[in-house]
Design an enzyme around this catalytic site. Structure first.
Site, PDB file in Angstrom:
ATOM      1  N   ASN A 154      46.877  42.796  47.845  1.00  0.00           N
ATOM      2  CA  ASN A 154      46.406  41.830  48.856  1.00  0.00           C
ATOM      3  C   ASN A 154      47.360  40.644  49.046  1.00  0.00           C
ATOM      4  O   ASN A 154      47.486  40.128  50.155  1.00  0.00           O
ATOM      5  CB  ASN A 154      44.985  41.347  48.524  1.00  0.00           C
ATOM      6  CG  ASN A 154      44.891  40.628  47.209  1.00  0.00           C
ATOM      7  OD1 ASN A 154      45.692  40.863  46.303  1.00  0.00           O
ATOM      8  ND2 ASN A 154      43.932  39.745  47.091  1.00  0.00           N
ATOM      9  N   GLY A 230      43.987  42.738  39.423  1.00  0.00           N
ATOM     10  CA  GLY A 230      43.502  43.896  40.178  1.00  0.00           C
ATOM     11  C   GLY A 230      41.999  44.004  40.044  1.00  0.00           C
ATOM     12  O   GLY A 230      41.323  43.024  39.715  1.00  0.00           O
ATOM     13  N   THR A 232      38.167  45.136  38.755  1.00  0.00           N
ATOM     14  CA  THR A 232      37.515  45.089  37.448  1.00  0.00           C
ATOM     15  C   THR A 232      37.515  46.459  36.767  1.00  0.00           C
ATOM     16  O   THR A 232      37.747  46.562  35.559  1.00  0.00           O
ATOM     17  CB  THR A 232      36.079  44.534  37.615  1.00  0.00           C
ATOM     18  OG1 THR A 232      36.204  43.177  38.076  1.00  0.00           O
ATOM     19  CG2 THR A 232      35.302  44.550  36.314  1.00  0.00           C
ATOM     20  N   ALA A 233      37.311  47.536  37.544  1.00  0.00           N
ATOM     21  CA  ALA A 233      37.283  48.874  36.931  1.00  0.00           C
ATOM     22  C   ALA A 233      38.648  49.210  36.332  1.00  0.00           C
ATOM     23  O   ALA A 233      38.730  49.755  35.223  1.00  0.00           O
ATOM     24  CB  ALA A 233      36.889  49.912  37.981  1.00  0.00           C
ATOM     25  N   THR A 234      39.723  48.863  37.023  1.00  0.00           N
ATOM     26  CA  THR A 234      41.066  49.118  36.474  1.00  0.00           C
ATOM     27  C   THR A 234      41.304  48.214  35.273  1.00  0.00           C
ATOM     28  O   THR A 234      41.905  48.631  34.279  1.00  0.00           O
ATOM     29  CB  THR A 234      42.164  48.872  37.536  1.00  0.00           C
ATOM     30  OG1 THR A 234      41.732  49.388  38.784  1.00  0.00           O
ATOM     31  CG2 THR A 234      43.464  49.515  37.145  1.00  0.00           C
ATOM     32  N   GLU A 252      43.133  39.189  35.535  1.00  0.00           N
ATOM     33  CA  GLU A 252      42.602  38.474  36.705  1.00  0.00           C
ATOM     34  C   GLU A 252      41.954  39.539  37.572  1.00  0.00           C
ATOM     35  O   GLU A 252      42.648  40.337  38.212  1.00  0.00           O
ATOM     36  CB  GLU A 252      43.731  37.786  37.481  1.00  0.00           C
ATOM     37  CG  GLU A 252      44.571  36.802  36.676  1.00  0.00           C
ATOM     38  CD  GLU A 252      43.882  35.476  36.427  1.00  0.00           C
ATOM     39  OE1 GLU A 252      42.750  35.293  36.927  1.00  0.00           O
ATOM     40  OE2 GLU A 252      44.461  34.632  35.715  1.00  0.00           O
ATOM     41  N   CYS A 286      40.647  37.703  46.421  1.00  0.00           N
ATOM     42  CA  CYS A 286      39.663  37.750  45.327  1.00  0.00           C
ATOM     43  C   CYS A 286      38.748  36.528  45.341  1.00  0.00           C
ATOM     44  O   CYS A 286      37.636  36.581  44.825  1.00  0.00           O
ATOM     45  CB  CYS A 286      40.388  37.857  43.993  1.00  0.00           C
ATOM     46  SG  CYS A 286      41.619  36.570  43.763  1.00  0.00           S
ATOM     47  N   GLU A 464      45.656  31.708  33.869  1.00  0.00           N
ATOM     48  CA  GLU A 464      47.063  31.494  34.200  1.00  0.00           C
ATOM     49  C   GLU A 464      47.109  30.237  35.057  1.00  0.00           C
ATOM     50  O   GLU A 464      46.085  29.617  35.331  1.00  0.00           O
ATOM     51  CB  GLU A 464      47.653  32.734  34.890  1.00  0.00           C
ATOM     52  CG  GLU A 464      47.671  33.938  33.939  1.00  0.00           C
ATOM     53  CD  GLU A 464      48.428  35.156  34.453  1.00  0.00           C
ATOM     54  OE1 GLU A 464      49.272  35.031  35.351  1.00  0.00           O
ATOM     55  OE2 GLU A 464      48.161  36.253  33.927  1.00  0.00           O
TER      56      GLU A 464
HETATM   57  P1  NDP Z   1      43.563  48.000  41.552  1.00  0.00           P
HETATM   58  O1  NDP Z   1      42.857  47.647  40.301  1.00  0.00           O
HETATM   59  O2  NDP Z   1      43.273  49.292  42.184  1.00  0.00           O
HETATM   60  O3  NDP Z   1      45.147  48.006  41.303  1.00  0.00           O
HETATM   61  C1  NDP Z   1      45.850  46.891  40.793  1.00  0.00           C
HETATM   62  C2  NDP Z   1      47.166  47.360  40.198  1.00  0.00           C
HETATM   63  O4  NDP Z   1      46.907  48.159  39.048  1.00  0.00           O
HETATM   64  C3  NDP Z   1      47.970  48.248  41.144  1.00  0.00           C
HETATM   65  O5  NDP Z   1      49.349  48.006  40.947  1.00  0.00           O
HETATM   66  C4  NDP Z   1      47.598  49.634  40.657  1.00  0.00           C
HETATM   67  O6  NDP Z   1      48.533  50.604  41.004  1.00  0.00           O
HETATM   68  C5  NDP Z   1      47.566  49.414  39.159  1.00  0.00           C
HETATM   69  N1  NDP Z   1      46.809  50.390  38.399  1.00  0.00           N
HETATM   70  C6  NDP Z   1      45.859  51.254  38.844  1.00  0.00           C
HETATM   71  N2  NDP Z   1      45.388  51.998  37.790  1.00  0.00           N
HETATM   72  C7  NDP Z   1      46.058  51.571  36.680  1.00  0.00           C
HETATM   73  C8  NDP Z   1      46.009  51.919  35.295  1.00  0.00           C
HETATM   74  N3  NDP Z   1      45.186  52.853  34.845  1.00  0.00           N
HETATM   75  N4  NDP Z   1      46.812  51.260  34.445  1.00  0.00           N
HETATM   76  C9  NDP Z   1      47.637  50.293  34.881  1.00  0.00           C
HETATM   77  N5  NDP Z   1      47.735  49.919  36.179  1.00  0.00           N
HETATM   78  C10 NDP Z   1      46.949  50.540  37.068  1.00  0.00           C
HETATM   79  O7  NDP Z   1      43.343  46.786  42.542  1.00  0.00           O
HETATM   80  P2  NDP Z   1      43.741  46.711  44.074  1.00  0.00           P
HETATM   81  O8  NDP Z   1      45.232  46.897  44.193  1.00  0.00           O
HETATM   82  O9  NDP Z   1      42.833  47.585  44.860  1.00  0.00           O
HETATM   83  O10 NDP Z   1      43.447  45.159  44.387  1.00  0.00           O
HETATM   84  C11 NDP Z   1      42.204  44.669  44.770  1.00  0.00           C
HETATM   85  C12 NDP Z   1      41.483  44.077  43.576  1.00  0.00           C
HETATM   86  O11 NDP Z   1      42.263  43.056  42.987  1.00  0.00           O
HETATM   87  C13 NDP Z   1      40.173  43.414  43.980  1.00  0.00           C
HETATM   88  O12 NDP Z   1      39.160  43.766  43.064  1.00  0.00           O
HETATM   89  C14 NDP Z   1      40.488  41.929  43.867  1.00  0.00           C
HETATM   90  O13 NDP Z   1      39.378  41.123  43.611  1.00  0.00           O
HETATM   91  C15 NDP Z   1      41.454  41.925  42.730  1.00  0.00           C
HETATM   92  N6  NDP Z   1      42.254  40.703  42.752  1.00  0.00           N
HETATM   93  C16 NDP Z   1      42.012  39.746  41.803  1.00  0.00           C
HETATM   94  C17 NDP Z   1      42.699  38.546  41.840  1.00  0.00           C
HETATM   95  C18 NDP Z   1      42.462  37.492  40.799  1.00  0.00           C
HETATM   96  O14 NDP Z   1      43.288  36.596  40.688  1.00  0.00           O
HETATM   97  N7  NDP Z   1      41.375  37.531  40.045  1.00  0.00           N
HETATM   98  C19 NDP Z   1      43.680  38.261  42.891  1.00  0.00           C
HETATM   99  C20 NDP Z   1      43.871  39.342  43.810  1.00  0.00           C
HETATM  100  C21 NDP Z   1      43.168  40.513  43.747  1.00  0.00           C
HETATM  101  P3  NDP Z   1      48.372  51.433  42.372  1.00  0.00           P
HETATM  102  O15 NDP Z   1      47.702  50.575  43.383  1.00  0.00           O
HETATM  103  O16 NDP Z   1      49.751  51.726  42.713  1.00  0.00           O
HETATM  104  O17 NDP Z   1      47.537  52.609  42.008  1.00  0.00           O
END
Ligand code: NDP
Length: 484
Positions: A154, A230, A232-234, A252, A286, A464
């Site tokens: 995002n 990213g 929460t599930a990841t 985060e 987020c 952070e």
């Molecule tokens: P994801 O959790 O799907 O992905 C985040 C990153 O993790 C991507 O680079 C992804 O790779 C990678 N990834 C996926 N699976 C794994 C794994 N098993 N091990 C290590 N890395 C992995 O999030 P989104 O990209 O869909 O982003 C949206 C989410 O991020 C929302 O829930 C949002 O709230 C959160 N977010 C939180 C912020 C905060 O500061 N708290 C700020 C911005 C967003 P790939 O995509 O290439 O599969």
């Protein structure tokens, strides 16, 4: 390869752009049009191994530089990024579908500012000492080692630079894994880093997806810390993989943030602020306030003004300066958002505006959703407690301060929130009762880079930002000198 694929990305390892070991590639699509315009390597464990090895080899030399020298490198990166300001904004807008005005004001601006800010903060760092009657303690902030920096789609460069700058500034070397959906500005940052001549191996980047590249990176025995932003599930998977090796971990994660509107607010400013907080970046921030709680006595007035303001937003070509709302990141994400709108109807909600995909003329292949406002849902319904991460806002009314706080705290998340009132005493009281990492009163996303950033509950672990970043990306060692 299709004609429109204009760019093939490479990993950046040990100071060189390198081919990945495998044969698989992934297409990069423009969210606004659905046209594919680049491809990235689907890296695997071997590529991760090479990047971690390069980072490990570079760490002792880089970690032994003075803070001042490392701050100098951050400034060089900031200067070079700034000279690519327009390219950052254009690439980010094209890669994410966000309006160009937002990509300039937020993404390009903050990416430069992150490097400059941490350069200044690192220079200002003073050694902490604690005197005893018979001894002096002093604290040395040593590098942790090699960091894995994993970022979402995002705010691609904004979030990557937020991690890279303090991580290398404190003497660590890093391996970055950007989202596979938005790799373009991460590649630009590597070109900038290469161009300024940062020592080889200090910053490395592996493109690919979560299972092929992200997962082996987190699990790699050569990784000492993981900074992950990213979903929460990841985040759960990342934590489960990093914890047994006691890797330093910052998570985060997602949010479902409330905007609380009191009857005594400045209605005009509040409506504008709550619209911005609900729909910035198509609701894909987020921190977005996607559940709006309004005091019963002004609910009707607010609902009318809010829907009117939402309907005035201009949705369309992200490259047009006057666009307010662009496209959603992917077809899959559009389907997820649409499924929540369908669920809202099943849960008894009323769509006040939006609710369907909209296809601006000339952009029929893209991922477009009209900004959507839903009323009539129970505050504990799935749509008003689960993270949708799209241009969908639910409205709810409350009768008392206590009820507003109870509704706001009634989700698994605890990232952010906002309170709208002219009574500052109430603003502070309500803010402090909210289970979140940050709250804004009469504003939203008003960021000072010195303040702590992060969430509670399922929104994450750790903080952070400012000195919290410097603390996370270093190990504080105490040395106690006994006086004679
Ligand atoms: P994801 O959790 O799907 O992905 C985040 C990153 O993790 C991507 O680079 C992804 O790779 C990678 N990834 C996926 N699976 C794994 C794994 N098993 N091990 C290590 N890395 C992995 O999030 P989104 O990209 O869909 O982003 C949206 C989410 O991020 C929302 O829930 C949002 O709230 C959160 N977010 C939180 C912020 C905060 O500061 N708290 C700020 C911005 C967003 P790939 O995509 O290439 O599969």
């Amino acid at each position: 390869m299709d004609e429109e694929v204009t760019q093939t990305l490479r990993n950046y390892v040990g100071g060189s752009f390198v081919e990945h070991g495998g044969t698989e590639w992934m297409d990069v699509f423009e969210p606004a049009t659905g046209v594919r315009f680049a491809r990235l390597p689907l890296s695997g464990s071997h590529d991760v191994d090479a990047a971690v090895e390069a980072a490990r080899a570079a760490q002792p030399g880089w970690g032994s530089l003075s803070m001042g020298d490392r701050a100098g490198w951050l400034d060089k990166i900031a200067d070079s990024l700034e000279s690519s300001f327009d390219e950052i904004a254009e690439l980010e807008s094209r890669d994410t579908g966000k309006p160009i005005s937002l990509a300039r004001a937020v993404d390009a601006n903050r990416s430069v500012a992150n490097f400059r800010f941490f350069a200044g903060l690192i220079r200002e760092q003073e050694q902490e000492t604690f005197e005893m009657d018979d001894a002096t303690n002093y604290v040395v902030n040593r590098p942790v080692g090699v960091g894995a920096l994993i970022t979402p789609w995002n705010l691609p460069l904004y979030l990557l630079s937020w991690k890279v700058a303090p991580a290398i500034g404190m003497g660590n070397t890093v391996v970055c894994k950007p989202s596979e959906l938005t790799p373009m500005t991460a590649d630009l940052l590597m070109r900038v880093i290469d161009g300024v001549g940062l020592p080889a191996g200090v910053v490395n980047l592996v493109h690919g997806d979560g299972s092929g590249a992200g997962s082996p990176l987190v699990a790699h025995p050569g990784i000492d810390l993981v900074s992950f932003t990213g979903g929460t599930a990841t985040g759960e998977k990342v934590a489960a993989s990093a914890a047994p090796a006691f890797k330093k971990l910052s998570l985060e994660l997602g949010g479902k943030n409330s905007s609380i509107v009191f009857a005594d607010c400045d209605m005009e400013k509040t409506v504008a602020g709550v619209v911005r907080s609900g729909f910035l970046n198509q609701g894909q921030v987020c921190l977005c306030g996607s559940r709006v709680l309004v005091e019963e006595s002004v609910y009707s007035e607010f609902e009318g003004a809010f829907v009117e303001a939402v309907e005035q937003m201009r949705i369309g070509d992200p490259a047009d300066d006057s666009t307010d709302l662009g496209a959603l990141i992917s077809k899959e994400h559009l389907q997820k958002v649409q499924s929540y709108i369908d669920l809202a109807i099943e849960e008894g909600g009323t769509i006040l505006t939006g609710g369907t995909p909209c296809l601006p003329s000339g952009f029929e292949g893209g991922n477009w959703m009209a900004p959507t406002v839903i009323a009539g849902l129970a505050p504990e319904s799935r749509c008003s407690t689960e993270e949708i991460f799209g241009p969908v806002v639910t409205l709810h009314s409350f009768k008392s301060e206590e009820e507003a706080v109870e509704i706001a705290n009634g989700t698994r998340y605890g990232l952010a929130g906002s309170v709208w009132t002219t009574d500052m005493g109430k603003g502070k009281r309500v803010s402090e009762a909210m289970e979140t990492g940050m709250v804004w009163v009469n504003t939203w996303l008003h960021r000072d880079l010195r303040v702590p950033f992060g969430g509670v509950k399922d929104s994450g672990v750790g903080r952070e930002g400012g000195r919290w970043s410097l603390g996370f990306f270093s190990e504080a060692m105490n040395v106690c000198l006994k006086h004679d």
